[in-house]
Structure formats: C-alpha cells, structure tokens
Motif scaffolding. Structure first.
Motif, short mmCIF file in Angstrom:
data_model
loop_
_atom_site.label_atom_id
_atom_site.label_comp_id
_atom_site.label_asym_id
_atom_site.label_seq_id
_atom_site.Cartn_x
_atom_site.Cartn_y
_atom_site.Cartn_z
N ILE A 268 10.03 24.68 -22.20
CA ILE A 268 9.10 24.36 -23.45
C ILE A 268 7.87 23.88 -23.04
O ILE A 268 8.06 22.89 -22.07
N ARG A 269 6.90 24.19 -23.26
CA ARG A 269 5.50 23.43 -23.06
C ARG A 269 5.38 22.28 -23.60
O ARG A 269 5.59 22.23 -24.64
N ASN A 270 5.19 21.16 -22.65
CA ASN A 270 5.45 19.68 -23.12
C ASN A 270 3.89 19.18 -23.43
O ASN A 270 2.91 19.34 -22.91
N GLY B 192 16.02 24.73 -14.56
CA GLY B 192 17.25 25.49 -14.83
C GLY B 192 17.73 25.00 -16.22
O GLY B 192 18.79 25.74 -16.69
N THR B 193 17.00 24.15 -16.96
CA THR B 193 17.46 23.93 -18.28
C THR B 193 16.56 24.69 -19.16
O THR B 193 15.21 24.69 -18.91
N PRO B 194 17.15 24.96 -20.58
CA PRO B 194 16.19 25.64 -21.46
C PRO B 194 14.85 24.78 -21.83
O PRO B 194 13.83 25.09 -22.09
N MET C 157 16.87 19.55 -28.96
CA MET C 157 17.84 19.40 -27.91
C MET C 157 19.02 19.87 -27.93
O MET C 157 19.88 19.81 -26.90
N LYS C 158 19.43 20.71 -28.88
CA LYS C 158 20.70 21.37 -29.34
C LYS C 158 21.76 20.07 -29.19
O LYS C 158 23.01 20.44 -28.84
N ARG C 159 21.59 19.08 -29.98
CA ARG C 159 22.84 18.02 -30.12
C ARG C 159 23.39 18.40 -31.50
O ARG C 159 22.91 19.22 -32.29
N ARG C 160 24.48 17.90 -31.55
CA ARG C 160 25.35 18.27 -32.62
C ARG C 160 25.29 17.48 -33.58
O ARG C 160 26.19 17.42 -34.75
N HIS C 161 24.21 16.27 -33.78
CA HIS C 161 24.22 15.39 -34.74
C HIS C 161 23.02 15.32 -35.27
O HIS C 161 21.89 15.65 -34.60
N LEU C 162 22.89 14.70 -36.68
CA LEU C 162 21.36 14.48 -37.20
C LEU C 162 21.28 13.00 -37.16
O LEU C 162 22.16 12.39 -37.12
N ARG C 163 19.96 12.69 -37.35
CA ARG C 163 19.61 11.21 -37.63
C ARG C 163 20.74 10.25 -38.40
O ARG C 163 21.13 9.32 -38.23
N ASP C 164 20.82 10.97 -39.78
CA ASP C 164 21.74 10.44 -40.63
C ASP C 164 23.15 10.24 -40.30
O ASP C 164 23.99 9.40 -40.68
N PHE D 124 26.41 -1.97 -30.34
CA PHE D 124 26.19 -0.60 -30.01
C PHE D 124 25.29 -0.56 -28.98
O PHE D 124 24.03 -1.02 -29.00
N GLY D 125 25.38 0.29 -27.79
CA GLY D 125 24.24 0.59 -26.77
C GLY D 125 23.91 2.02 -27.38
O GLY D 125 24.72 2.71 -28.13
N ALA D 126 23.07 2.57 -26.66
CA ALA D 126 22.75 4.10 -26.82
C ALA D 126 21.70 4.62 -25.62
O ALA D 126 21.00 3.93 -25.24
N ASP D 127 21.86 5.72 -25.47
CA ASP D 127 21.03 6.57 -24.47
C ASP D 127 19.75 7.08 -25.56
O ASP D 127 20.24 7.67 -26.40
N ILE D 128 18.62 6.97 -25.07
CA ILE D 128 17.47 7.63 -26.00
C ILE D 128 16.50 8.18 -25.06
O ILE D 128 16.01 7.34 -23.90
N ILE D 129 16.11 9.34 -25.09
CA ILE D 129 14.92 10.06 -24.41
C ILE D 129 13.72 9.76 -24.98
O ILE D 129 13.58 10.32 -26.22
N ALA D 130 12.52 9.30 -24.37
CA ALA D 130 11.21 9.28 -24.72
C ALA D 130 10.41 10.52 -23.98
O ALA D 130 10.42 11.02 -23.09
N GLY D 131 9.52 11.08 -25.24
CA GLY D 131 8.77 12.27 -24.42
C GLY D 131 9.21 13.54 -24.25
O GLY D 131 8.76 14.33 -23.76
N PHE D 132 10.46 14.01 -25.18
CA PHE D 132 10.81 15.34 -24.85
C PHE D 132 9.81 16.30 -25.80
O PHE D 132 9.17 15.75 -26.33
N PRO D 133 9.65 17.51 -25.03
CA PRO D 133 8.62 18.43 -25.22
C PRO D 133 8.56 18.53 -27.00
O PRO D 133 9.40 18.66 -27.56
N THR D 134 7.39 18.64 -27.43
CA THR D 134 6.98 18.56 -28.81
C THR D 134 7.09 17.28 -29.57
O THR D 134 6.90 17.38 -30.94
N GLU D 135 7.52 16.38 -28.87
CA GLU D 135 7.59 14.92 -29.71
C GLU D 135 6.38 14.49 -30.28
O GLU D 135 5.43 14.00 -29.45
N THR D 136 6.22 14.61 -31.41
CA THR D 136 4.91 14.03 -32.23
C THR D 136 4.86 12.44 -32.22
O THR D 136 6.12 11.73 -32.02
#
Length: 419
Positions: free
Chosen positions: A339-341, A333-335, A267-274, A292-304
């Motif tokens: 990616i083949r999902n 228009g996005t990278p 996703m080219k995010r700048r943080h990791l899980r930890d 805390f609230g949060a935005d979370i995406i489900a089903g990003f390409p290659t998500e196992t």
C-alpha cells in the motif's frame, strides 16, 4: 584450556527470552563452546536493522567466536543474515529448539553442518514447552503455553516467523506451574504469540479461559498473569475468571493496534473501535481495579489526521494505562507493504510521540490515584516491586526479594510509586 560457554543475545519479545533460556540448556547439553548466539526479532524493519547492528557489535567484541543467528528475523529472511560476513550459521525458529541442531553444531560449530538451517515453519505442529520450567527473576516465572498465529494481519510478518498456532496441553501447563510454585515462585505469567487462540488445535477445542480456570483450581500459584490478549477472542470463562478470581492479576495487555474502523479493516483486524471500548468497559465492570495496556501503531498507510485522532481518543475511551507505541514501518512480504503510504516519516514519528505522551498522561493519572491505597506488591529486587496492576513501587528499605509485601502508597517519584 577452560571451556568458554556461549554468549546469548536476545532481541524482541518475552517468548524469545523464554526460548533463549531453552537454547542455553540445549547448547550446554550438546557441548557448544566459544559461540555467540543472537536470537532476533522481526516485528518491524527497525527490529531487523537492530539485529544486524547487534551482530556486528558482537563480532567486534568477540572476534574469535562463531556467530550463530536465529529467531524470527532469521526465519523470515535467512539470506539477509547468511550474506553477512560476520555470521557463521543461520538457524530457523523450529531448528533452534531441536537438540540435534545443537549437537550438529558442537564439534567445530560449522564443520559439515549446513550453514543455513531454516525449514518451512508452517509445517511445524508442536511447541517446545517441555524444554524449561519457565524463566524470569526470582519473583516471576514465564510459561509458554502457545506459539504461532493463524491470523494474517496485513502489517505483520510474525506468522511467517512463528508458523501456525500450536497449543501446549493444559495438563502439561498445570504440571509446569506446580513445579514452579514448589520452587517458590509467587507469580507466573502465561506467554505466547496469540494467547487467545490457545486450545483451538487441542481435542475439544478448549479456550484460554478454560486453561486459566484449570490452573487456578489445580495449583496454589499466588498470582497468575496473562501477558497479552486479543480482546475480541476473550471467552466466557476468561471473563468469569476476571470477575471471580483474585489470583488472576487485574492487568491485561491488549492487541488493539488502532482506533479507527477503516484502518482496522485495512489491517485485517477482527475487531472494530466499539468492540475494544465495549470489552474494556465490561472487564472494568467485572473487576473495577483492572488496568489495560495496549499495542498501537502510528502512521499505518492511508492514516489520515482524523483516523489518527481516533487512536488518540481510544487511549482515554478505553482508559488505557501502559502503551506500546509502534511507528509503522513496512515489512517486505506483508500485504500492507504494497500500500502506498501517504504518511511521511516525520509525521509518523510525530504521531508516535503524541501517542506516547497520551500514554504517559494516563500513567500519571493512574499513579496519582494510588496514593493512600494499600497494595500487595511482588518484590522484584530488595527495593522495587510491582502492584497487581503492574505499577512499579519503590521502597526505602530492603524487602524480601520474591515475596509479596503489603504496603500503603505514600507518593510518586520518577514514575514510580513510593511507600
């Protein structure tokens, strides 16, 4: 014949809602009449589909009105809307905040004006913060302090709709909040596209925490709230404010997006899980009552399956309470769209539903823990208010709208606390 004021429809985020309020004033000042203005969102392909659907509905309901389309979807794909028979004009995100745009549209809405007015958003260097002194209910006002984004997450089209990050100077923000407090607002929410990037384009490169501390020092605002942040960019003064400033509300909405390190990298995010877990643990240590609230995406390409389970576990590992779950949809228009999902649509829907269930369980847990506690509740209407952690509270008798009321929580009914 009585002049008919424009009808405005807003889709998407709080910033769009803020800008709609500014457009109402610009259109009124220019004398625009008999128009329908649709302020669109482009965050997902579904958002664009809904925009087209809304435009068609508004045209059916207002057959004699001129339809003007603006907002992020109009900025990123103007031809989509220009090709719709229902649309009379398409205006970009920068153009919609310019008085001269509305002045040009006023006489007969189109006339000699270009039907499509969408310029390069990346060339814009200023916000339009001076246009309005916030908006919202009688209890809460929203103040834009930043616009645009310098980051390029692979799934996100928003930088191409909003441009690069631009900050409103601290002095302008402080003056605006002082005026809002003088008008009786008891809560102000700072809003923007990428709030934690605030200040990077200003002299001395101040940080969001510097702005928060300055607001709290120089104004008497009873409650200051931050709409959404990127936790990896939280600075030292922001953490200090969380720890020491009771007027900064103990609720943060985090742009986390996922709980798996490999997906976060793709996703080219700048943080990791930890990093996310460490931030929430530290913020909770500094302010034990924070949620805390949060935005979370489900089903990003290659998500196992395993990667998805890491997102589910993140909900409890970070003790998230209020979730915004987005089923992934490719944005041209996005990278990420290249990616083949390997995740099919039904699986994406099922995963999104499971994340929402996890979020709902966390909300139930949070609400149950409030029974017997006394909260300071900002009344949004005579029978409903919100705690400092943003939980809804239902009253069985009228309370003064816009005021802060102390009350002890006695129970829960239909997802709301009761007193």
């Amino acid at each position: 014949m009585t002049a008919k004021p424009p009808i405005f429809a807003t889709l998407g985020c709080r910033l769009n809602a803020y800008e709609t309020e500014a457009m109402k004033r610009l259109a009124a000042d220019a004398g625009v009449e008999g128009a329908v203005v649709v302020n669109t969102c482009a965050v997902t392909a579904e958002a664009v589909r809904k925009a087209r659907q809304e435009i068609r509905k508004l045209r059916r309901d207002n057959p004699n009105a001129k339809v003007i389309v603006t907002g992020c979807a109009a900025q990123t794909e103007p031809e989509t809307f220009a090709n719709m028979d229902e649309v009379d004009a398409v205006i970009g995100n920068s153009e919609k905040m310019a008085p001269e745009t509305w002045a040009g549209l006023a006489p007969d809405l189109i006339g000699d004006t270009e039907r499509v007015q969408v310029n390069d958003i990346m060339s814009v260097t200023e916000t339009a913060s001076h246009l309005i002194d916030g908006f919202g209910t009688r209890s809460r006002a929203y103040v834009q302090v930043q616009n645009g984004c310098d980051h390029r997450c692979t799934f996100c089209i928003i930088p191409y709709g909003r441009g690069n990050s631009r900050s409103v100077p601290a002095g302008v923000v402080v003056d605006q909040i002082k005026r809002l407090v003088d008008r009786g607002f008891n809560e102000v929410v700072l809003t923007g596209v990428d709030l934690t990037s605030w200040g990077a384009d200003l002299p001395g490169e101040p940080r969001l925490g510097d702005l928060v501390m300055r607001i709290l020092k120089l104004t008497d605002v009873p409650r200051l709230r931050i709409s959404s942040i990127d936790s990896i960019e939280a600075d030292e003064n922001l953490m200090l404010a969380i720890a020491t400033e009771p007027r900064l509300m103990p609720h943060l909405h985090l742009s986390l997006q996922h709980g798996d390190d490999l997906i976060l990298k793709r996703m080219k995010r700048r943080h990791l899980r930890d990093d996310a877990i460490a931030f929430t643990e530290e913020a909770r240590r500094l302010r034990p009552d924070i949620t805390f609230g949060a935005d979370i995406i489900a089903g990003f390409p290659t998500e196992t399956d395993e990667a998805f389970e890491n997102s589910v576990k993140l909900v409890t590992d970070c003790d998230l309470t209020w979730l915004h779950v987005f089923p992934y949809s490719a944005r041209e228009g996005t990278p990420a769209a290249k990616i083949r999902n390997t995740v099919n649509g039904n699986v994406i829907k099922a995963r999104a539903a499971r994340l929402r269930e996890a979020g709902a369980a966390q909300v139930d847990r949070h609400l149950a823990a409030q029974i017997g506690k006394t909260h300071r509740i900002l009344m949004e209407n005579p029978r409903m208010g919100r705690t400092e952690q943003f939980a809804e509270v239902r009253f069985d008798s009228d309370q003064p709208e816009g005021q802060i009321v102390d009350a002890c929580v006695k129970g829960i009914l239909d997802g709301q606390l009761t007193v």
